[in-house]
Design an enzyme around this catalytic site. Sequence first.
Site, PDB file in Angstrom:
ATOM      1  N   GLU A 192      21.692  30.317  -1.350  1.00 34.19           N
ATOM      2  CA  GLU A 192      21.139  30.375   0.001  1.00 34.19           C
ATOM      3  C   GLU A 192      21.854  31.432   0.848  1.00 34.19           C
ATOM      4  OE1 GLU A 192      20.320  27.263   3.723  1.00 34.19           O
ATOM      5  OE2 GLU A 192      21.743  26.744   2.142  1.00 34.19           O
ATOM      6  N   ASP A 217      19.438  28.635  13.632  1.00 34.84           N
ATOM      7  CA  ASP A 217      20.168  27.384  13.798  1.00 34.84           C
ATOM      8  C   ASP A 217      21.358  27.478  14.766  1.00 34.84           C
ATOM      9  OD1 ASP A 217      18.310  26.899  11.878  1.00 34.84           O
ATOM     10  OD2 ASP A 217      19.625  25.791  10.554  1.00 34.84           O
TER      11      ASP A 217
END
Length: 874
Positions: free
Chosen positions: A841, A609
């Site tokens: 996460e 990302d």
Amino acid sequence: MSGNGRRSARSRIKSSTDVDEFDRRRNSKPERKVRKDRIGDHSFIRILNVNIKALLGFVVLAFFIILFLILHLIKPVEDAQRPRVVTPFPAPKIMDLPQFQGEHKESLYWGTYRPQVYLGIRARTPQSLVAGLMWIGVKDGRYFMRHVCQDSDELSTYGWTHHNGRDYGHQVLIDHGMTLATSFLKSKEDGSGYGGDWTVRIDVKSEKWNEEMLRSAHLFFYLADEDGNALSLSGDILDIRENSLLALGSRMDVGGWQLHLESVLVLQSENVLNHIKVYIVHRNLMSTAYHLCSMPALSKLSLKLKEFSSYDDLEVHYSGFRTPHIHNLSDLVQESLGEQISAKAPFKIDIPFLSGTGLKSSRVEERLNSLTGTSLTRELIEKQNEFDNKFEKCFNLTSKVDSESLIVGKAAIGNMLGGIGYFYGQSKISLPKNNNFKSHDNFISYWPAELYTAVPSRSFFPRGFLWDEGFHQLLIWRWDIRICLDIIGHWLDLMNIDGWIPREQILGAEALSKVPEEFVLQHPTNGNPPTLFLVLHDLISSLKRNKFTSMESNEISSFLERAFVRLEAWFQWFNTTQSGNEMSSYFWHGRDGTTTRELNPKTLSSGLDDYPRASHPSGEEHHVDLRCWMLLAAECMHSITELFWKENGPEKEYGSTAKLLSDFDILNQMHLDKAHGAYFDFGNHTEKVRLSWKEVRAGNNYPTRELVRETLEKPELRLVPHIGYVSLFPLMEKIIPSESWILEKQLDLISNRSTLWTDYGLRSLSKTSSLYMKRNTEHDPPYWRGPIWMNMNYRILSALHHYSQVDGPYRDKARIIYNDLRGNLIRNVVHNYYQSGYLWEQYDQKKGKGKGARPFTGWTSLVLLIMAETYCER
């Protein structure tokens, strides 16, 4: 030299004819010669017969020619305009292999395949019976409906403490003082229909007895038929205490079916009331909803339900509604109920589903007894013991970690397996530029497809992600190799004719309801790290070391033979569409070079990302991580070809590609910064970029301010000086020779607290980076710019483990760093699990606190392999 001009490992994609020939190659036998008739009869009748045969042959030939012309010249316009991007790959599907049929397919038919809801059951078929659980939770004195997993519910914890991926699972959910334990059990007995039977046990307890509202429990168990089949109420519903049957129906797949309810009332005192609601929901037709309650609570019911006669103080009610979809069931049930009924916990209920009930030999009573009450209790205990024994056999943790870590390890594999879902639908593909396909939308639909896959997070990402799945399977294959192959086969069958696979799978209304609009469209120019090669390479290595049974080895070999043509096309897609402008260089396509709002244009296709790349995207970029992924893919393809082609095969071509990509000198010339001893991307870059507030004119010419990118220096082609996970990819791929000074530099970067080292794991970006913990836009906080991620730490640990075992001057140093990093990661994940109730996460690099999505039982579950010291072997 142009990337398009270099010699590729495999320059063609096999057609379906090629695959058929490939499958027959080793088993083909010479055809027997047809014996000629030596009788020399040349009479008039013989000649006439020959002429008739010739005429018939001509007629048949003409028929097929005409048929061909009809099919190809009078072709529907929409088919003629169908873009390649939505054309399936022309080869036999992997999931059509015999090993995925029969008993295997039936054994996985029913399951907890709806990970996006707290408890959801369905079959692996496009139009299934769908079951699930809702309940009313209490927060701050208000009632809330619980159904779809979401952070806003603020459950203290939820997840599978045990799940074997096939026929058993146990889950604990804690909702503000109320604890729900749900157990799932599947059974295949004589008389049952296809896929067998299943049952759900729900055990409800409340911890805060002094608070009136927290003593209430309201459950709604629903059943929906996606195929539009009718659901019928039991004829004996008037006497629920004598007959547990709630509803029944019939389907093509499972035959006749019945849903029952067995209630086990657990009273703490005579004043405790018990309350159970069971909803049966039906698509498109009137559905039924059951309501069982104690008499004193009836006055609080605002919705008028049809009342039946009662047995003692127990009454039965039902209501119904219609819905074309199942993703909005929460709203429908909530709208129908109005004010809720108060009732008391604790209680237990068993809800068994029986298939194949239409036959006299179905043994309904015997099967029902085995799926409820004490029989069910015994079976659940036995299944839990089986899980524990298999867990120890697979991961051998008893001597490696403490008891607290052991519990977290079980939750990791349990949630990974319990998070496997089944989805069916069509991906939305961004329309290719300059295409001739006419559409009123900005997308074109992929063909209808099914996907059986694990998911990263039940709350945030309850769908398939291509680059996550390779990491998931590193864990799953060690537990159940057949489930692993089944999942990978489903993914590879999603490949289009060009060898591209959509990186994010959003199939069906339920999956779509959880995705922001900007992430729905899939772009056929963009890839994703081909992590499935990670697990395939691991399987091949284990195959060579005889780690599988004879049957498992045969199934893996059959799978690889069938999958090869697709893997070859996948490799070729990357090797051509993602190639750079120099030999053996690659770059991730899809970066936005025109953006004015991103500090550093994101590289979503890389999976990392906002990890900093060249400041100004261009076709002259070289990405070191993609080069390493291509090396992995080439090595994997080479290993597969070595298994099946001993002579005159393609293994030399893939071997040559792997040799080129692993060439240490070429790698260093292209990506090494000798001053730092670090590997960097190359591209058009400047460090002097910042986000600044700028006044702009909005609608009606009103002034407003927005944060935009400002470049203070002209970019130039150079190495991109950001140390982080991308810099360590050559180490992860074990390209660096064990005696090289560069290895020592890599170890120094890892162990230095000023760069990557923390007491909780390795941070994703060095503290020395100009973009360390910088926001990428006004609304995008740092993601891969500092926080600790388990998948990359796992791969780095794998490399450190390797270098700690091979001869070289830095062996001892690698071992020390390995032990310290492994201990830090395990300790922090276990601490966070007990403190917060979840795996996360990512983890904060300053204090180790869990961040991002929760529960994130995708690749964070790799902590189990870290505990077991089980890594990808090369």
